[in-house]
Design a protein around this motif. Sequence first.
Motif, PDB file in Angstrom:
ATOM      1  N   LYS A   9      43.473  36.298  52.356  1.00 49.15           N
ATOM      2  CA  LYS A   9      43.609  35.456  51.199  1.00 49.15           C
ATOM      3  C   LYS A   9      42.424  34.435  51.080  1.00 49.15           C
ATOM      4  CE  LYS A   9      46.271  31.767  49.137  1.00 49.15           C
ATOM      5  NZ  LYS A   9      47.726  30.983  49.229  1.00 49.15           N
ATOM      6  N   ARG A  10      41.720  34.209  52.052  1.00 53.42           N
ATOM      7  CA  ARG A  10      40.420  33.397  51.907  1.00 53.42           C
ATOM      8  C   ARG A  10      39.318  34.118  51.521  1.00 53.42           C
ATOM      9  NH1 ARG A  10      42.152  31.648  57.347  1.00 53.42           N
ATOM     10  NH2 ARG A  10      40.374  32.599  57.872  1.00 53.42           N
ATOM     11  N   LEU A  11      39.215  35.379  51.823  1.00 60.74           N
ATOM     12  CA  LEU A  11      38.220  36.373  51.416  1.00 60.74           C
ATOM     13  C   LEU A  11      38.300  36.482  49.917  1.00 60.74           C
ATOM     14  CD1 LEU A  11      36.034  38.451  51.804  1.00 60.74           C
ATOM     15  CD2 LEU A  11      37.873  40.135  52.672  1.00 60.74           C
ATOM     16  N   GLN A  12      39.597  36.855  49.324  1.00 63.38           N
ATOM     17  CA  GLN A  12      39.455  36.882  47.820  1.00 63.38           C
ATOM     18  C   GLN A  12      39.392  35.567  47.110  1.00 63.38           C
ATOM     19  OE1 GLN A  12      40.187  40.055  46.862  1.00 63.38           O
ATOM     20  NE2 GLN A  12      40.569  40.704  49.080  1.00 63.38           N
ATOM     21  N   VAL A  13      39.697  34.524  47.684  1.00 58.20           N
ATOM     22  CA  VAL A  13      39.152  33.415  47.062  1.00 58.20           C
ATOM     23  C   VAL A  13      37.571  33.081  46.753  1.00 58.20           C
ATOM     24  CG1 VAL A  13      39.174  30.883  47.100  1.00 58.20           C
ATOM     25  CG2 VAL A  13      41.057  32.101  47.441  1.00 58.20           C
ATOM     26  N   ALA A  14      37.137  33.716  47.990  1.00 55.50           N
ATOM     27  CA  ALA A  14      35.603  33.404  48.337  1.00 55.50           C
ATOM     28  C   ALA A  14      35.105  34.471  47.371  1.00 55.50           C
ATOM     29  CB  ALA A  14      35.362  33.800  49.618  1.00 55.50           C
ATOM     30  N   ILE A  15      35.654  35.684  47.240  1.00 55.19           N
ATOM     31  CA  ILE A  15      34.798  36.868  46.372  1.00 55.19           C
ATOM     32  C   ILE A  15      35.026  36.534  45.095  1.00 55.19           C
ATOM     33  CG2 ILE A  15      35.402  39.207  45.746  1.00 55.19           C
ATOM     34  CD1 ILE A  15      35.872  39.979  48.544  1.00 55.19           C
ATOM     35  N   CYS A  16      36.358  36.021  44.476  1.00 53.40           N
ATOM     36  CA  CYS A  16      36.501  35.605  43.085  1.00 53.40           C
ATOM     37  C   CYS A  16      35.203  34.424  42.612  1.00 53.40           C
ATOM     38  CB  CYS A  16      37.670  34.803  43.071  1.00 53.40           C
ATOM     39  SG  CYS A  16      39.245  36.065  42.838  1.00 53.40           S
ATOM     40  N   GLN A  17      35.039  33.737  43.703  1.00 50.11           N
ATOM     41  CA  GLN A  17      33.770  32.737  43.431  1.00 50.11           C
ATOM     42  C   GLN A  17      32.628  33.313  43.205  1.00 50.11           C
ATOM     43  OE1 GLN A  17      34.698  30.046  46.505  1.00 50.11           O
ATOM     44  NE2 GLN A  17      35.250  28.396  45.391  1.00 50.11           N
ATOM     45  N   VAL A  18      32.214  34.393  44.182  1.00 52.44           N
ATOM     46  CA  VAL A  18      31.071  35.126  44.013  1.00 52.44           C
ATOM     47  C   VAL A  18      30.987  35.869  42.819  1.00 52.44           C
ATOM     48  CG1 VAL A  18      29.788  36.902  45.242  1.00 52.44           C
ATOM     49  CG2 VAL A  18      30.867  35.274  46.529  1.00 52.44           C
ATOM     50  N   ARG A  19      31.926  36.423  42.456  1.00 48.56           N
ATOM     51  CA  ARG A  19      32.070  37.343  41.165  1.00 48.56           C
ATOM     52  C   ARG A  19      31.856  36.764  40.116  1.00 48.56           C
ATOM     53  NH1 ARG A  19      36.908  41.864  42.651  1.00 48.56           N
ATOM     54  NH2 ARG A  19      35.425  43.315  44.038  1.00 48.56           N
ATOM     55  N   GLU A  20      32.452  35.450  40.045  1.00 44.33           N
ATOM     56  CA  GLU A  20      32.248  34.699  38.785  1.00 44.33           C
ATOM     57  C   GLU A  20      30.919  34.201  38.480  1.00 44.33           C
ATOM     58  OE1 GLU A  20      34.088  30.386  36.935  1.00 44.33           O
ATOM     59  OE2 GLU A  20      34.640  31.042  39.079  1.00 44.33           O
ATOM     60  N   PHE A  21      30.304  33.891  39.527  1.00 40.57           N
ATOM     61  CA  PHE A  21      28.922  33.519  39.440  1.00 40.57           C
ATOM     62  C   PHE A  21      28.124  34.581  39.179  1.00 40.57           C
ATOM     63  CE2 PHE A  21      24.704  33.772  41.700  1.00 40.57           C
ATOM     64  CZ  PHE A  21      24.132  32.639  41.391  1.00 40.57           C
ATOM     65  N   ALA A  22      28.312  35.670  39.809  1.00 39.56           N
ATOM     66  CA  ALA A  22      27.314  36.959  39.199  1.00 39.56           C
ATOM     67  C   ALA A  22      27.590  37.404  37.550  1.00 39.56           C
ATOM     68  CB  ALA A  22      27.852  38.264  40.243  1.00 39.56           C
ATOM     69  N   GLU A  23      28.868  37.353  37.385  1.00 40.13           N
ATOM     70  CA  GLU A  23      29.171  37.659  36.163  1.00 40.13           C
ATOM     71  C   GLU A  23      28.545  36.740  35.021  1.00 40.13           C
ATOM     72  OE1 GLU A  23      33.447  37.703  36.024  1.00 40.13           O
ATOM     73  OE2 GLU A  23      33.596  39.596  36.925  1.00 40.13           O
ATOM     74  N   ASN A  24      28.548  35.492  35.312  1.00 38.97           N
ATOM     75  CA  ASN A  24      27.684  34.498  34.565  1.00 38.97           C
ATOM     76  C   ASN A  24      26.226  34.899  34.422  1.00 38.97           C
ATOM     77  OD1 ASN A  24      30.199  33.044  34.009  1.00 38.97           O
ATOM     78  ND2 ASN A  24      29.601  31.522  35.440  1.00 38.97           N
ATOM     79  N   ILE A  25      25.786  35.211  35.576  1.00 38.64           N
ATOM     80  CA  ILE A  25      24.149  35.497  35.765  1.00 38.64           C
ATOM     81  C   ILE A  25      23.895  36.993  34.862  1.00 38.64           C
ATOM     82  CG2 ILE A  25      22.448  36.370  37.254  1.00 38.64           C
ATOM     83  CD1 ILE A  25      22.738  33.384  37.473  1.00 38.64           C
ATOM     84  N   ILE A  26      24.623  37.921  35.228  1.00 36.80           N
ATOM     85  CA  ILE A  26      24.764  39.269  34.373  1.00 36.80           C
ATOM     86  C   ILE A  26      24.610  38.869  32.897  1.00 36.80           C
ATOM     87  CG2 ILE A  26      25.540  41.258  33.821  1.00 36.80           C
ATOM     88  CD1 ILE A  26      26.381  41.523  37.060  1.00 36.80           C
ATOM     89  N   ILE A  27      25.475  37.948  32.469  1.00 32.58           N
ATOM     90  CA  ILE A  27      25.820  37.798  30.837  1.00 32.58           C
ATOM     91  C   ILE A  27      24.581  37.076  30.387  1.00 32.58           C
ATOM     92  CG2 ILE A  27      27.191  36.393  29.354  1.00 32.58           C
ATOM     93  CD1 ILE A  27      29.673  36.989  31.104  1.00 32.58           C
ATOM     94  N   GLU A  28      23.926  36.216  31.291  1.00 34.05           N
ATOM     95  CA  GLU A  28      22.846  35.555  30.746  1.00 34.05           C
ATOM     96  C   GLU A  28      21.696  36.358  30.820  1.00 34.05           C
ATOM     97  OE1 GLU A  28      19.825  31.774  32.519  1.00 34.05           O
ATOM     98  OE2 GLU A  28      21.950  32.145  33.138  1.00 34.05           O
TER      99      GLU A  28
END
Length: 282
Positions: free
Chosen positions: A232-251
């Motif tokens: 569960k902790r892993l999924q929370v951390a991955i969601c944060q990483v993906r959100e950051f990555a998606e924002n960078i890719i969009i930019e």
Amino acid sequence: FFFIHITKNTKTKESPPSTASNIIPKSYPLVGSFFAALANRHRFIPWMTPILQNTPSATFVLKRLNSVQFVTANPDNFPAHAQKTQFHNYPKGIDFQPILFDLLGDGIFNSDGDKWKFQRQVSSHEFNTKSLRKFVETVVETELSDRLIHILSAAAADKTVLDLQDMLQRFAFVNICKTAFGYDPEYLSPSLPQAEFAKAFDDAVQTSAERFREPLRIFWKIQRLLNIGSQKRLQVAICQVREFAENIIIEKKKELKLNISPDESMHLLSTFLSSLQYERQL
């Protein structure tokens, strides 16, 4: 040293039996050295180091219930053997990929075949260009002279105790972010801030690595299915990483549409996006 899963037809320089019977773990039919590996799962490197020191070729084959691992500290085996002459025998494979898929997906560090070849061709070409090498040199030199040295000098003058491992991790993290994404997390600012992305990524890496140490993979798979415990902790951390990555890719996609000049977009992400864009046009 390195440890790698062995495929069925791999031929390696395996060590002859050692006389240090108190060091080399016993291997039993069917289970191999499962119980010794289980007892040392949280201290794999300290456990394996004297074993390699007591094998003439610094190479050991660790057999367990569901895997066979080739552990070596011999440079003749790695990278010469694993990365060059017998590279085709060392894919990530169906045993390795599911463990890291939640974090790495099918990116270059967790892919095989055509996907891996395409990503490697793009990245290896760019890493060999003078422009990227110059960009990396500039990034590293800037972080070193403008930030890291100032922090270390200030700490020396004030006799402040610093965690050197933390400082070097911050230095590496900033350089990677700038080179890979063109993003400055300011992780080496004088206040030494805690970057959410850095913490989330470190948590995700640590928890993913723990999957390798599980005696039976069914344990972490059940936790993931029920969304409890470390998974569960892993999924929370991955969601944060993906959100950051998606924002960078969009930019960065917006930057490509605006036709930003190459001098302003030398990082790897823009290179990959440009290559994918070109591939779609073909």
